[in-house]
Design a protein around this motif. Structure first.
Motif, PDB file in Angstrom:
ATOM      1  N   PHE A 231      21.404  43.687  38.507  1.00 27.41           N
ATOM      2  CA  PHE A 231      22.434  44.580  37.970  1.00 27.41           C
ATOM      3  C   PHE A 231      23.568  43.684  37.475  1.00 27.41           C
ATOM      4  N   SER A 232      24.488  44.250  36.704  1.00 32.56           N
ATOM      5  CA  SER A 232      25.643  43.474  36.280  1.00 32.56           C
ATOM      6  C   SER A 232      26.850  44.394  36.102  1.00 32.56           C
ATOM      7  N   TYR A 233      27.932  43.818  35.663  1.00 32.01           N
ATOM      8  CA  TYR A 233      29.134  44.600  35.362  1.00 32.01           C
ATOM      9  C   TYR A 233      29.953  43.813  34.364  1.00 32.01           C
ATOM     10  N   SER A 234      30.850  44.505  33.677  1.00 34.41           N
ATOM     11  CA  SER A 234      31.810  43.796  32.836  1.00 34.41           C
ATOM     12  C   SER A 234      33.047  44.658  32.693  1.00 34.41           C
ATOM     13  N   LYS A 235      34.100  44.007  32.270  1.00 34.25           N
ATOM     14  CA  LYS A 235      35.366  44.697  32.083  1.00 34.25           C
ATOM     15  C   LYS A 235      35.847  44.393  30.674  1.00 34.25           C
ATOM     16  N   SER A 236      36.180  45.435  29.947  1.00 33.83           N
ATOM     17  CA  SER A 236      36.703  45.223  28.590  1.00 33.83           C
ATOM     18  C   SER A 236      37.946  46.083  28.430  1.00 33.83           C
ATOM     19  N   LYS A 237      38.510  46.058  27.248  1.00 34.61           N
ATOM     20  CA  LYS A 237      39.726  46.850  27.027  1.00 34.61           C
ATOM     21  C   LYS A 237      39.449  48.346  27.174  1.00 34.61           C
ATOM     22  N   ASN A 238      38.175  48.730  27.024  1.00 34.76           N
ATOM     23  CA  ASN A 238      37.810  50.140  27.182  1.00 34.76           C
ATOM     24  C   ASN A 238      37.493  50.512  28.631  1.00 34.76           C
ATOM     25  N   GLY A 239      37.681  49.551  29.540  1.00 36.92           N
ATOM     26  CA  GLY A 239      37.424  49.838  30.945  1.00 36.92           C
ATOM     27  C   GLY A 239      36.207  49.097  31.461  1.00 36.92           C
ATOM     28  N   TRP A 240      35.746  49.530  32.636  1.00 39.61           N
ATOM     29  CA  TRP A 240      34.644  48.839  33.288  1.00 39.61           C
ATOM     30  C   TRP A 240      33.307  49.411  32.850  1.00 39.61           C
ATOM     31  N   ASN A 241      32.333  48.509  32.630  1.00 43.38           N
ATOM     32  CA  ASN A 241      30.932  48.900  32.442  1.00 43.38           C
ATOM     33  C   ASN A 241      30.237  48.621  33.763  1.00 43.38           C
ATOM     34  N   VAL A 242      30.082  49.667  34.560  1.00 39.61           N
ATOM     35  CA  VAL A 242      29.532  49.491  35.917  1.00 39.61           C
ATOM     36  C   VAL A 242      28.510  50.578  36.212  1.00 39.61           C
ATOM     37  N   ILE A 243      27.677  50.328  37.222  1.00 36.03           N
ATOM     38  CA  ILE A 243      26.728  51.361  37.650  1.00 36.03           C
ATOM     39  C   ILE A 243      27.489  52.498  38.318  1.00 36.03           C
ATOM     40  N   ASN A 244      26.855  53.635  38.268  1.00 37.27           N
ATOM     41  CA  ASN A 244      27.427  54.832  38.887  1.00 37.27           C
ATOM     42  C   ASN A 244      26.761  54.993  40.251  1.00 37.27           C
ATOM     43  N   VAL A 245      27.489  54.567  41.283  1.00 36.34           N
ATOM     44  CA  VAL A 245      26.908  54.612  42.629  1.00 36.34           C
ATOM     45  C   VAL A 245      27.951  55.167  43.585  1.00 36.34           C
ATOM     46  N   PRO A 246      27.558  56.072  44.487  1.00 35.59           N
ATOM     47  CA  PRO A 246      28.517  56.564  45.474  1.00 35.59           C
ATOM     48  C   PRO A 246      28.875  55.453  46.446  1.00 35.59           C
ATOM     49  N   GLY A 247      30.054  55.537  47.039  1.00 43.73           N
ATOM     50  CA  GLY A 247      30.424  54.508  48.016  1.00 43.73           C
ATOM     51  C   GLY A 247      31.911  54.295  48.081  1.00 43.73           C
ATOM     52  N   PHE A 248      32.307  53.018  48.089  1.00 43.84           N
ATOM     53  CA  PHE A 248      33.715  52.664  48.264  1.00 43.84           C
ATOM     54  C   PHE A 248      34.561  53.117  47.077  1.00 43.84           C
ATOM     55  N   ASP A 249      35.837  53.205  47.321  1.00 36.91           N
ATOM     56  CA  ASP A 249      36.821  53.498  46.295  1.00 36.91           C
ATOM     57  C   ASP A 249      36.743  52.446  45.179  1.00 36.91           C
ATOM     58  N   ALA A 250      36.914  52.903  43.936  1.00 36.73           N
ATOM     59  CA  ALA A 250      36.797  51.985  42.799  1.00 36.73           C
ATOM     60  C   ALA A 250      37.884  50.908  42.805  1.00 36.73           C
ATOM     61  N   ARG A 251      39.023  51.189  43.439  1.00 30.89           N
ATOM     62  CA  ARG A 251      40.076  50.170  43.489  1.00 30.89           C
ATOM     63  C   ARG A 251      39.674  49.029  44.418  1.00 30.89           C
ATOM     64  N   TYR A 252      38.977  49.381  45.501  1.00 34.18           N
ATOM     65  CA  TYR A 252      38.520  48.375  46.449  1.00 34.18           C
ATOM     66  C   TYR A 252      37.253  47.685  45.944  1.00 34.18           C
ATOM     67  N   ASP A 253      36.435  48.430  45.190  1.00 35.55           N
ATOM     68  CA  ASP A 253      35.127  47.919  44.753  1.00 35.55           C
ATOM     69  C   ASP A 253      34.922  48.172  43.266  1.00 35.55           C
ATOM     70  N   PRO A 254      35.753  47.550  42.411  1.00 33.35           N
ATOM     71  CA  PRO A 254      35.663  47.850  40.972  1.00 33.35           C
ATOM     72  C   PRO A 254      34.315  47.486  40.359  1.00 33.35           C
ATOM     73  N   THR A 255      33.663  46.446  40.866  1.00 34.19           N
ATOM     74  CA  THR A 255      32.373  46.040  40.281  1.00 34.19           C
ATOM     75  C   THR A 255      31.243  46.949  40.736  1.00 34.19           C
ATOM     76  N   ARG A 256      31.449  47.714  41.798  1.00 34.72           N
ATOM     77  CA  ARG A 256      30.484  48.615  42.452  1.00 34.72           C
ATOM     78  C   ARG A 256      29.401  47.861  43.232  1.00 34.72           C
ATOM     79  N   PHE A 257      29.507  46.533  43.310  1.00 30.89           N
ATOM     80  CA  PHE A 257      28.456  45.770  43.993  1.00 30.89           C
ATOM     81  C   PHE A 257      28.470  45.982  45.512  1.00 30.89           C
ATOM     82  N   LEU A 258      29.672  46.195  46.087  1.00 25.83           N
ATOM     83  CA  LEU A 258      29.722  46.448  47.539  1.00 25.83           C
ATOM     84  C   LEU A 258      29.055  47.789  47.838  1.00 25.83           C
TER      85      LEU A 258
END
Ligand code: UDP
Ligand code: MN
Length: 273
Positions: A231-258
Motif C-alpha cells: 500500500f502507499s500514501y501521498s500528500k498533495s495540495k489537494n489533500g491526502w491520497n490514502v486508503i479508506n480504513v477504519p481506525g485511529f483519528d486521521a490527525r494521529y494517523d494521517p497515512t492510515r498505516f497504523l
C-alpha cells in the motif's frame, strides 16, 4: 509432484526486503514503518539510507545501511541506492529480492504467500506498471523507434528471483547499475526494467497486489486488504491520497498505516481492544 511449479517451502527468511529511504524522512516516514510491518520482518528487512543514525540503528538491530549515496532526489543518487540494495541482496544469498519505498506498507504474510506461487529457480520480475504504455527509446535525430520495454514502478514495490538477479550480475553488480542508469538517463526503477526486459529479455509479470500512490488509494476495498502485498500514501495540495480504513483519528494517523496495521493484525500491541 516435484514439478508442481510451486514452492511452498519458501518462508519469510528466503526474502531480502529492502526499503529505500533518506535522512529527509528518517523522523517522519520511517517511525511509522518501524512501528508496524517492520516488526513482522525484523530480520529480513534492511533500510538503505544516506546518513548514520545511532538511534535508528538501535531500533532496527543494525539494519540501517548507510549507502554513502548523496541525499537527493536526483536520478544518479537514487540509482546509487538501488545499486547498493541489489549488491547487498546478492551477498545475502536469499532467494528473492523485494524492493519497496519508505511510503509503502508491506503486508508481510501476503508477500510470502504470493512468492510461494513462483519458483525462485526461474527468472521472475514481479511488480506493477505505472504507465499504460511501455517506455519507448527513439534513435536521434531520425526518431526511429529503437526498442521499448516495461518496468515495475518502484513506488509500488517489486520482486526479482535470485535466478534472474544472478543473470544480471555481469551488467548490474558492483555499482555497474549506476553506469546503466547514467547511460540511458532514466530513473532507478526504469533502469531496472531496461536491464531485465531489454538486456535480459525477461518480461515483467504484472502482479496487481502491489500498489503505489499513483493509484487512488481509496479505491482499494477493506475486504481485499489482506490480499494486497503493498500500500502507499501521498500528500498533495489537494489533500491526502490514502486508503479508506477504519481506525485511529486521521490527525494521529494521517497515512492510515497504523490503522491498516491494526485492521490486519488486531492483536498488535498498540491496537485498541
Ligand atoms: N528518496 C531518497 N532521496 C531523496 C528523496 C527521496 O532516497 O532525496 C526516496 C524516498 O525515501 C522514497 C523514494 O525515494 O523511498 C521516493 O520518494 P518520494 O516518495 O518522496 O517521491 P515519489 O517519487 O514517490 O514522488
Ligand atoms: Mn512516494
Amino acid at each position: 509432484i516435484l514439478d508442481s511449479g510451486q514452492n511452498k517451502n519458501i518462508t519469510l527468511d528466503d526474502i531480502f526486503i529492502s526499503v529505500k529511504t533518506t535522512k529527509h524522512y528518517q523522523n517522519t516516514r520511517l517511525p511509522i514503518l518501524l512501528k508496524t510491518w517492520f516488526q513482522l520482518a525484523k530480520e529480513q528487512t534492511w533500510f538503505f539510507t544516506d546518513i548514520d543514525n545511532q538511534l535508528l540503528q538501535n531500533q532496527t538491530n543494525g539494519h540501517m545501511v548507510n549507502t554513502k549515496c548523496s541525499a537527493s532526489h536526483q536520478r544518479k543518487h537514487l540509482c546509487c541506492k538501488m545499486s547498493v540494495e541489489y549488491d547487498r541482496f546478492l551477498e545475502s544469498g536469499k532467494k528473492w529480492f523485494c524492493h519497496f519505498d519508505d511510503d509503502n506498507y508491506v503486508n508481510i504474510p501476503r508477500l510470502v504467500s504470493v512468492l510461494q506461487t513462483y519458483n525462485h529457480h526461474e527468472d521472475w520480475y514481479l511488480g506493477r506498471t505505472s504507465v499504460y504504455e511501455p517506455v519507448k527509446i527513439y534513435k536521434k535525430p531520425t526518431s526511429k523507434l529503437l526498442f521499448s520495454f516495461w518496468f515495475a514502478t518502484g513506488g509500488a514495490g517489486f520482486c526479482i528471483s535470485r535466478s534472474l538477479a544472478l543473470k544480471m550480475l555481469p551488467v548490474a553488480s558492483g555499482g555497474r547499475f549506476i553506469s546503466i542508469c547514467e547511460g540511458i538517463r532514466l530513473p532507478d526503477d526504469v533502469s531496472m526494467g531496461f536491464i531485465i526486459e531489454h538486456l535480459m529479455k525477461k518480461n515483467l509479470t504484472r502482479v496487481s497486489e502491489f500498489h503505489s500512490h499513483l493509484e487512488q488509494m481509496k479505491l482499494l476495498m477493506p475486504e481485499t486488504f489482506r490480499d494486497q502485498i503493498s500500500f502507499s500514501y501521498s500528500k498533495s495540495k489537494n489533500g491526502w491520497n490514502v486508503i479508506n480504513v477504519p481506525g485511529f483519528d486521521a490527525r494521529y494517523d494521517p497515512t492510515r498505516f497504523l490503522s491498516l496495521h491494526c485492521y490486519l493484525f488486531p492483536h498488535f500491541k498498540f491496537c485498541p481492544r
